[in-house]
Design an enzyme around this catalytic site. Sequence first.
Site, mmCIF file in Angstrom:
data_model
loop_
_atom_site.group_PDB
_atom_site.id
_atom_site.type_symbol
_atom_site.label_atom_id
_atom_site.label_comp_id
_atom_site.label_asym_id
_atom_site.label_seq_id
_atom_site.Cartn_x
_atom_site.Cartn_y
_atom_site.Cartn_z
ATOM 1 N N HIS A 91 47.987 40.445 35.285
ATOM 2 C CA HIS A 91 47.741 39.872 36.609
ATOM 3 C C HIS A 91 46.536 40.465 37.333
ATOM 4 C CE1 HIS A 91 49.884 43.359 38.346
ATOM 5 N NE2 HIS A 91 49.276 43.049 39.469
ATOM 6 N N GLU A 95 40.744 40.206 38.296
ATOM 7 C CA GLU A 95 40.332 40.741 39.588
ATOM 8 C C GLU A 95 39.552 42.046 39.433
ATOM 9 O OE1 GLU A 95 41.660 39.388 42.548
ATOM 10 O OE2 GLU A 95 40.947 40.861 43.994
ATOM 11 N N ASP A 96 40.045 42.938 38.605
ATOM 12 C CA ASP A 96 39.540 44.311 38.634
ATOM 13 C C ASP A 96 38.702 44.733 37.433
ATOM 14 O OD1 ASP A 96 41.006 44.473 40.913
ATOM 15 O OD2 ASP A 96 42.719 45.494 39.996
HETATM 16 MN MN MN Z 1 48.600 44.200 41.139
#
Ligand code: MN
Length: 732
Positions: A91, A95-96
């Site tokens: 997840h 994003e990262d």
């Molecule tokens: Mn998270």
Amino acid sequence: MPNPLARFIPHLVGEFPKQFMDLFEKVNIPAENEKEEIKRLLWEAYDFGLNSHEGQKRKSGEPYFNHCVAVAKLLASWKMDHSTIMGGLLHDSVEDTGVNLADIRERFGEDVTNLVDGVTKLGGIKFTSREEKQAGNFMKMLLSVAKDLRVIIIKFADRIHNMQTIEYLPRFKQHRIAVETRDVFVPLAHRLGMASVKFLLEDLVFKTLKPKEYKNIESKIKSSRREREKYIREVSDPLQKELNKLGIEAKIYGRVKSHSSIYGKMVKRDKSFDEIYDHLAIRLMVEKVEDCYLTLGIMHNQFTPVQERFKDFIASPKSNAYQSIHTTVIGPKGRMLEIQIRTHEMEETAEIGIAAHWHYKEKGSLSKGVDLHVKWLRELVDILQSESSDPREFMNLLKIDLFNDEIFVFTPKGDLVQLPTDATPIDFAFHVHTEVGIHCLGAKVNHKIVPLNTKLQNGDIIEIITSKTQKPSYGWLNFVVTSKARTHINKVLMKQQFEESVELGKELMKKTLRRLKMKDLLTEIESSFNKFGLNNTEQLLEAIGKGDLTVRKILLKIRPEDEPKLDKNEDQEEKRFFNFARSRTRGITLQGIDNLMVTFGKCCNPIPGDEMIGFVTRGRGITVHRSDCKSLPLLKKESDRLVPVDWDVEKNDLFNVRLKIVGQDRKGMLNDLTDCITKSDLNIVSVESKVKDAVATTYFIIQVKNLRQLERMIKKMTNTSGVDYIERSGQS
Ligand code: MN
């Protein structure tokens, strides 16, 4: 000794890291023969996630990937399907880390990718306003952006673990996250029937926002534990005996209410911890629904019930599908005891709510499973707003096949707007307000300027740019999908077309009257509309502009005595000539396409050889004008309706042109004129001449190759003595 390859290919040598096995053991396996495949898939996601977060640390100092595993474990404990658990492991990857969605799609397919994408998108939405209405809208936005309820469930797991490790964040961030959790995630968990998530988050919020009070209650619960357990045994032992006699298998346990609910009651009732009687509660779980009622009977036999505190949520479930029997009795030592009776299945629904449906699906008790798309959102949003609605309806929403005919988008202020699939910014603009639609100049979707025919997606934030001078265009009709937009665009366009026709009609009328030297009749004509069944002058002018009515026709009706002056013959002659001239071609082509529905502009009457331009009229095909037609500037206002057209001719075709030459009659005039033509190497098709009051009018039909040739000849002819003017037929 462990296989040295286990570090690299554990799925091949059968030795997995402990952290992975801890997770895998929690995973609900629907069928034994799927076990190995699920293990392989989970390992791939685990391995991928581990690598993508390599070297990253959380604020607590531990490896970042631990967070992803913790999230996956929570999802496994809720018996979510393996795609959701894979989504949990991945997840934060997009994003990262350097990973992009395409990588994930390639490795794990569409389902997992959509989950990861959904969670990533949710991460981009920040809750800022304190207003309750905004929190409600935010909830709706989360739901619609999520598209798939499992995205929300991953988000819950993510939020729980982030709240559990919040102590490592700076104080102001702790506060912001806790408030967001309290205002958005707790009510959302409640509405979705995820009681265990709700209580967990509530206590985590309480702990963050009021750490002293939390610690105080925690220590009191601990110190009263022994006494509490003893008391609960006093109740449950005799109860268990009675139930055994009836052959009812029941699981009985005492439970402590959540810290935050105890604190809430203490504050609300202004009482100390010890005075709060109902922090004692017992839950009984049985196999069958009938057993619930039998158990209730036994309970009420042994202890005196407090009548007004009996509630049957089995017969009438709560809107979030919660089912249970609640009763309060006067227990040993006169203490009030809260009792909950339910089946194991009800327990599961009560604890993990909607998440339980993925579990049931695998068990086969839900025929079609929970749908992963969007349609339910509309009803879901409605139902979320009214607690009183029928819960069965709500649960049905989670089962029905979703027809993808609705999307949800947002105004910049966060208001939810529901539109049909394929709706565009124009549809959105008309939905917001008719004026916004009419003056829509451009649109921003998610803060980026987009073309007006862009198809909107769920969760988009739309901003409309307007300009007072902007007007709808015909092109809009090609892509709008809402009838509201279509109706209003048509209305405006019709009005525009009407105004144009009126203007054109006015122009035509003035020109014709000037030519006929009958300008003094203008007012009379303008007020003659009722003679043609029209309501006003504007309608009369519109009819002229559209070509439905000619000025000659009007004059014939209001001044029949002037008929000779109108020179009907000339009119007829001209028409005959046009038809003759045009019959020489195969018609008109538009960018190579022929067989068009064509009408010729009465204002300029183009004939073969003329350069032309087409004007697209609605429902009537193309009206063709000469490119130097004087009414074109009027039409040019709508340049998107002007198209280049050509005569469909061979290169060496000759064109017929009809000339009218007016001058003083003199001897040898006709001969001089004829000379001009033949000396220019042009053929004469016909000639006709008449003299009236010493004025000679001559008509030639000649054949020309092109306009240049014609123009040269006309120039020569103009210099012939006695010639007043030369006119090409139809040109005025
Ligand atoms: Mn998270």
